[in-house]
Design an enzyme around this catalytic site. Sequence first.
Site, PDB file in Angstrom:
ATOM      1  N   GLU A 271      -0.422  11.831   9.191  1.00 19.82           N
ATOM      2  CA  GLU A 271      -1.100  12.241   7.959  1.00 19.82           C
ATOM      3  C   GLU A 271      -2.172  13.262   8.272  1.00 19.82           C
ATOM      4  O   GLU A 271      -2.553  13.465   9.421  1.00 19.82           O
ATOM      5  CB  GLU A 271      -1.685  11.019   7.234  1.00 19.82           C
TER       6      GLU A 271
ATOM      7  N   ARG B 278      -9.527  -7.217  -7.293  1.00 14.85           N
ATOM      8  CA  ARG B 278     -10.443  -8.357  -7.299  1.00 14.85           C
ATOM      9  C   ARG B 278     -11.850  -7.861  -7.578  1.00 14.85           C
ATOM     10  O   ARG B 278     -12.089  -6.668  -7.685  1.00 14.85           O
ATOM     11  CB  ARG B 278     -10.436  -9.031  -5.932  1.00 14.85           C
TER      12      ARG B 278
ATOM     13  N   LYS C 272       0.814  -1.219   0.000  1.00 14.87           N
ATOM     14  CA  LYS C 272       0.000   0.000   0.000  1.00 14.87           C
ATOM     15  C   LYS C 272       0.855   1.280   0.000  1.00 14.87           C
ATOM     16  O   LYS C 272       0.534   2.248  -0.672  1.00 14.87           O
ATOM     17  CB  LYS C 272      -0.938   0.008   1.213  1.00 14.87           C
TER      18      LYS C 272
ATOM     19  N   HIS D 242     -15.264   0.205  10.193  1.00 11.85           N
ATOM     20  CA  HIS D 242     -14.490   0.125   8.944  1.00 11.85           C
ATOM     21  C   HIS D 242     -14.998  -0.961   8.004  1.00 11.85           C
ATOM     22  O   HIS D 242     -14.320  -1.319   7.050  1.00 11.85           O
ATOM     23  CB  HIS D 242     -12.994  -0.071   9.216  1.00 11.85           C
TER      24      HIS D 242
END
Lengths: 493, 173
Positions: free
Chosen positions: A200, A292, A116, A235
């Site tokens: 971040e 996917r 990632k 999530h």
Amino acid sequence: MFNKILIANRGEIAVRIIKTCQEMDISTVAVYSDVDSTAPHVLFADEAISIGAPEPRESYLNIEKIIEVALENDVDAVHPGYGFLSENHQFARACEKAKITFIGPSIAAMTMLGDKLRSRQIMQSVGIPVIPGMIIKANSENEIITAAEKIGYPVLLKASAGGGGKGMRIVEKPDQLKPALDACQREALAAFGDDTVYVEKYFRQLRHIEFQILADHHGNYVHLFERECSIQRRHQKIIEESPSPLLTDDLRKRMAEAAINVVKTAGYTNAGTVEFLVDQDTNFYFLEVNARLQVEHPVTEFITGIDLVRQQILIANNERLQIKQADIYKRGHAIEARIYAEDPENNFLPSSGKILFVEAPTGPWIRNDSGIRSGLELPIYYDPILAKLIVWGETREIACKRMETALKQYVILGIKTQIPFLRDIVSHAEFKKTAIDTHFIENHFAEWKPGYDHVDLSLMISAIEEDTQRKSFSNSANNKRATPWIQVGRWQI
Amino acid sequence: MVRKFKVMDNDYTVDIQKRDTVYSITIKEKKYNIKIIYHDQILILFKINGKKYKSYCAKNAHVWYVHVDGQFYLVHNISGKRFGIEQQSNIPANVGLDVRAPMPGKVLKIYVQKGDNVKIGQDLCVIEAMKMEHVIKAPNDGFVESINCSLTDIVDAGHILIDIKEHPGDETT
């Protein structure tokens, strides 16, 4: 074309893939663990092969065993579905080695996107926006302070090895940074044995919007518009829709271009999803690629009329995309609700047991992708997804109402599901007003309880049932030919 | 005939009388007349005061799973022993200080040993089901009298995982 496809998955997605294979006259091989021997995917497939113990690593994650079954049964291709081995490059490699087509992206693209951090760096280098700071790995306190200032407050501190919200801190002002960093590192070390921390940009309001892409092996790329997936609980997406009520035509066009750019940069082929986060000022940031078929792919199928599994199979068979971007239209509005075996009254704990009865809603523009049936003993080893209900309507308002009505008619007896929770979401005023973001559930449903307006009715029904049951017993006692088990019908121990 | 049920932790006494296809049912002094339109293995159609209802229901052990008007109910029959079938509750309840599994699952971790002192809220063990972990915490202060599960065991909902005993004299404080 392939003669035979093995589906390396279970549940609703395996059933859904088998259905398209049947329409393409491709025969199907299902694989199953010991607890799934009468699961719907086993019943639907042309052949079904047992692959071992219920523990996923012994069965659905057992690469060696699945390849062995594929070879023994002259399988041409393997469809991995989602989850399990779908994004496992070792599995893709094993398929390649066995000369079996893996229905998915190339190993190179899968490997690159699987990292990632690296994929974000690559995407940023070709001008695709990523969340500010998301790719900075700061090792010292000073580096973090500098990074936070560069990004601008508020910032989010995150454990590098993290997940599940552990080692996460929101920092509003510079003087809060030091104590937050200490706490974050302590938690990260305790939970993951690694105190590396990221910093971040923090957004108070974010929406999760993703683009569906198809890419063939001949350099053709198309997008099939977006899916709005902001309604999440812990999530986990639970309601998805397309189109996103947030996007203007201009923003949609810019995000679609960025999404195509991402897959081109990665050399991605087959069906894939580019995930973005969108902030309150409609700036969008690349998050990751899901290499996917997605759980929520049916909403895209509903608004475009394109069967994504069929496209995956055609692309894997090295065919050229027959659809041009200009020919892809979206029409109306589609919503999906994921039905989970979870008890919404008991902190959404998984519920299992025997499914005594299922009746899914039917009707115009209602689709039910299901992996369950009446009489099925629900195993405890796998993801709690039971089914997905997808509806289409000519407007979002009609689609919402159709979903609400359909959920009301969805009957699952014997286990607990969160159907009442889903129904209250799609009928919520803020949801209808499209005021949704990734905090929607915690903001509006933190104290949620299901409505119980019919306790008396439920008591009456149970009393009548008990009464009928008692009569069946006394009747059977007078009838020598009938055993109580025939007479009693629904009695179960 | 009088029957006893439990719905969401509330006990109800239901009096039921039948004449032809009409039931007269009394719940907490409220009387209803129910006309049965259709009744089979799962489906029951009926009318109350002219309003039509459709309900689905099925039984497992002593629990009726009822779907009516889009809502789901678990109705526990607590009328007592009938037809030789043992009346037994499978509702996980913290009876005394037994620590029970709140759901069926696999024992992933056990943090305590026999004889350990524990504080209320302390993590005792972890049960995993459907890829979700659930931490079982101590319901009271006390000590671990026995551990009735081992790592990787598959347990049913309501299974007593760990016995916690209060320290002698604790009850009086």
